[in-house]
Design a protein around this motif. Structure first.
Motif, mmCIF file in Angstrom:
data_model
loop_
_atom_site.group_PDB
_atom_site.id
_atom_site.type_symbol
_atom_site.label_atom_id
_atom_site.label_comp_id
_atom_site.label_asym_id
_atom_site.label_seq_id
_atom_site.Cartn_x
_atom_site.Cartn_y
_atom_site.Cartn_z
ATOM 1 N N GLN A 94 0.833 -1.211 0.000
ATOM 2 C CA GLN A 94 0.000 0.000 0.000
ATOM 3 C C GLN A 94 0.862 1.254 0.000
ATOM 4 O OE1 GLN A 94 -2.705 0.229 3.316
ATOM 5 N NE2 GLN A 94 -3.908 1.878 2.397
ATOM 6 N N ARG A 95 1.916 1.266 0.821
ATOM 7 C CA ARG A 95 2.811 2.414 0.854
ATOM 8 C C ARG A 95 3.580 2.543 -0.462
ATOM 9 N NH1 ARG A 95 4.610 -0.102 5.904
ATOM 10 N NH2 ARG A 95 3.204 0.532 7.563
ATOM 11 N N LYS A 96 3.899 1.397 -1.074
ATOM 12 C CA LYS A 96 4.616 1.430 -2.345
ATOM 13 C C LYS A 96 3.765 2.043 -3.446
ATOM 14 C CE LYS A 96 7.723 -2.457 -1.494
ATOM 15 N NZ LYS A 96 8.045 -3.866 -1.807
ATOM 16 N N VAL A 97 2.462 1.798 -3.418
ATOM 17 C CA VAL A 97 1.563 2.396 -4.406
ATOM 18 C C VAL A 97 1.634 3.916 -4.314
ATOM 19 C CG1 VAL A 97 -0.853 2.732 -5.045
ATOM 20 C CG2 VAL A 97 -0.003 0.437 -4.591
ATOM 21 N N VAL A 98 1.648 4.440 -3.081
ATOM 22 C CA VAL A 98 1.749 5.890 -2.880
ATOM 23 C C VAL A 98 3.088 6.398 -3.403
ATOM 24 C CG1 VAL A 98 1.805 7.748 -1.175
ATOM 25 C CG2 VAL A 98 0.202 5.834 -0.893
ATOM 26 N N LEU A 99 4.171 5.711 -3.040
ATOM 27 C CA LEU A 99 5.510 6.131 -3.471
ATOM 28 C C LEU A 99 5.644 6.091 -4.986
ATOM 29 C CD1 LEU A 99 8.427 6.917 -2.866
ATOM 30 C CD2 LEU A 99 8.944 4.481 -2.527
ATOM 31 N N ALA A 104 5.753 8.462 -10.514
ATOM 32 C CA ALA A 104 5.164 8.577 -11.849
ATOM 33 C C ALA A 104 4.657 9.991 -12.128
ATOM 34 C CB ALA A 104 4.022 7.573 -12.002
ATOM 35 N N ALA A 105 4.261 10.698 -11.070
ATOM 36 C CA ALA A 105 3.711 12.046 -11.247
ATOM 37 C C ALA A 105 4.804 13.084 -11.511
ATOM 38 C CB ALA A 105 2.912 12.453 -10.014
ATOM 39 N N ALA A 106 6.018 12.828 -11.062
ATOM 40 C CA ALA A 106 7.105 13.813 -11.189
ATOM 41 C C ALA A 106 7.359 14.248 -12.636
ATOM 42 C CB ALA A 106 8.381 13.270 -10.556
ATOM 43 N N PRO A 107 7.468 13.323 -13.612
ATOM 44 C CA PRO A 107 7.701 13.766 -14.995
ATOM 45 C C PRO A 107 6.547 14.604 -15.553
ATOM 46 C CG PRO A 107 8.181 11.432 -14.747
ATOM 47 C CD PRO A 107 7.496 11.856 -13.498
ATOM 48 N N SER A 137 14.852 14.741 -9.808
ATOM 49 C CA SER A 137 13.667 14.714 -8.939
ATOM 50 C C SER A 137 13.435 13.304 -8.416
ATOM 51 C CB SER A 137 12.435 15.213 -9.697
ATOM 52 O OG SER A 137 11.994 14.270 -10.662
ATOM 53 N N TRP A 138 13.680 12.296 -9.266
ATOM 54 C CA TRP A 138 13.548 10.910 -8.820
ATOM 55 C C TRP A 138 14.594 10.578 -7.760
ATOM 56 C CZ3 TRP A 138 12.861 8.204 -14.254
ATOM 57 C CH2 TRP A 138 11.535 8.369 -14.666
ATOM 58 N N PHE A 140 15.859 12.681 -5.557
ATOM 59 C CA PHE A 140 15.399 13.277 -4.309
ATOM 60 C C PHE A 140 14.208 12.509 -3.730
ATOM 61 C CE2 PHE A 140 17.629 17.149 -5.898
ATOM 62 C CZ PHE A 140 18.450 17.345 -4.787
ATOM 63 N N ILE A 141 13.334 12.008 -4.586
ATOM 64 C CA ILE A 141 12.194 11.218 -4.114
ATOM 65 C C ILE A 141 12.681 9.942 -3.439
ATOM 66 C CG2 ILE A 141 10.226 9.813 -4.870
ATOM 67 C CD1 ILE A 141 9.707 11.960 -7.013
ATOM 68 N N GLY A 142 13.682 9.305 -4.041
ATOM 69 C CA GLY A 142 14.231 8.085 -3.457
ATOM 70 C C GLY A 142 14.875 8.333 -2.108
ATOM 71 N N PHE A 143 15.736 9.362 -2.035
ATOM 72 C CA PHE A 143 16.373 9.698 -0.761
ATOM 73 C C PHE A 143 15.322 10.123 0.269
ATOM 74 C CE2 PHE A 143 20.501 10.777 -3.118
ATOM 75 C CZ PHE A 143 21.067 9.560 -2.771
ATOM 76 N N GLY A 144 14.359 10.911 -0.196
ATOM 77 C CA GLY A 144 13.321 11.398 0.710
ATOM 78 C C GLY A 144 12.491 10.273 1.289
ATOM 79 N N ALA A 145 12.184 9.272 0.451
ATOM 80 C CA ALA A 145 11.378 8.134 0.913
ATOM 81 C C ALA A 145 12.107 7.347 2.002
ATOM 82 C CB ALA A 145 11.043 7.222 -0.257
ATOM 83 N N ILE A 146 13.420 7.169 1.816
ATOM 84 C CA ILE A 146 14.203 6.429 2.815
ATOM 85 C C ILE A 146 14.303 7.217 4.115
ATOM 86 C CG2 ILE A 146 16.500 5.536 3.352
ATOM 87 C CD1 ILE A 146 16.829 4.887 0.387
ATOM 88 N N ILE A 147 14.594 8.502 4.009
ATOM 89 C CA ILE A 147 14.732 9.334 5.211
ATOM 90 C C ILE A 147 13.399 9.455 5.944
ATOM 91 C CG2 ILE A 147 15.226 11.681 6.024
ATOM 92 C CD1 ILE A 147 17.272 11.875 3.734
ATOM 93 N N PHE A 148 12.313 9.656 5.186
ATOM 94 C CA PHE A 148 10.994 9.792 5.797
ATOM 95 C C PHE A 148 10.615 8.540 6.584
ATOM 96 C CE2 PHE A 148 6.424 8.932 5.585
ATOM 97 C CZ PHE A 148 5.912 10.049 6.237
ATOM 98 N N ARG A 149 10.797 7.365 5.961
ATOM 99 C CA ARG A 149 10.417 6.121 6.650
ATOM 100 C C ARG A 149 11.338 5.866 7.842
ATOM 101 N NH1 ARG A 149 6.168 3.431 8.301
ATOM 102 N NH2 ARG A 149 6.563 1.196 8.562
#
Length: 211
Positions: A94-99, A104-107, A137-138, A140-149
């Motif tokens: 479920q969390r992966k769907v959000v991530l 997918a929305a970034a481009p 942007s991807w 930063f999204i990857g780093f952000g996802a790891i730091i957030f979790r």
């Protein structure tokens, strides 16, 4: 548990609950090799590292989880899919769907607003620049996802558990290569599912019991 014991437990739980299918294991092996390449590329070309990491590594990895891993009752671990989702330390499906939706929305966002609604000091951009912006942007999204979790786990489970998960997620590519390198051999034998016996026997008794 010590740091290393908890790391072993999180790795064991992840393997036994979410990696039964041999195709999924093989896709994780390919994904891990791509991630290692991405780790090397990040020192030379962060944009290229992001493209390899998301387009190749993450696509292969999540294809295995979403399309090949069984969602039925897990007889080996005597657990339902819902139960496994509820105790997943990292990103459950479920969390992966959000991530992945954010990824997918970034481009799309950058295509219609190259300056990111005024946050970036850019006007018109070439396709090459656009691709570079998407890749970064991807990243930063990857780093952000790891730091957030990781920070979220600090609150939910404690600082050690969060740090253990951070260490696990960063070193997963190397560990996946170690435990799934035989997956092509099992697939050639016609074996579609892992009975979860080999690693269980190699895992320290106290760690398995804690799992």
């Amino acid at each position: 548990m010590t740091f290393l014991e908890e790391l072993q437990k999180q790795r064991w739980d992840d393997h036994r609950f979410y990696h039964h299918n041999r195709i999924n294991q093989f896709l994780h092996l390919l994904s891990a090799c791509c991630f290692v390449a991405s780790y090397i590329l990040i020192f030379y070309s962060p944009a290229a590292a992001a493209l390899v990491g998301w387009l190749l590594s993450m696509t292969l990895r999540q294809t295995g989880h979403f399309f090949f891993e069984p969602k039925t009752y897990d007889k080996v671990n005597e657990a339902t899919h819902d139960y496994k989702e509820s105790i997943k330390v990292g990103y459950n499906l479920q969390r992966k769907v959000v991530l992945l939706s954010i990824w997918a929305a970034a481009p799309v966002v950058l295509y219609f607003s190259p300056n990111l609604f005024g946050l970036l000091d850019v006007s018109g951009v070439t396709f090459e620049q656009y691709l570079n912006h998407v890749a970064l942007s991807w990243l930063f999204i990857g780093f952000g996802a790891i730091i957030f979790r990781t920070l979220h786990l600090f609150k939910l489970m404690g600082v050690q558990s969060g740090c253990v998960w951070f260490c696990k997620i960063v070193t997963d590519p190397f560990h996946d290569i170690k435990i799934y390198y035989k997956s092509p051999y099992y697939l050639l034998k016609g074996e579609m599912y892992d009975e979860m016996t080999d690693w269980y026997e190699e895992t320290p008794k106290e760690t398995v019991k804690a799992a």
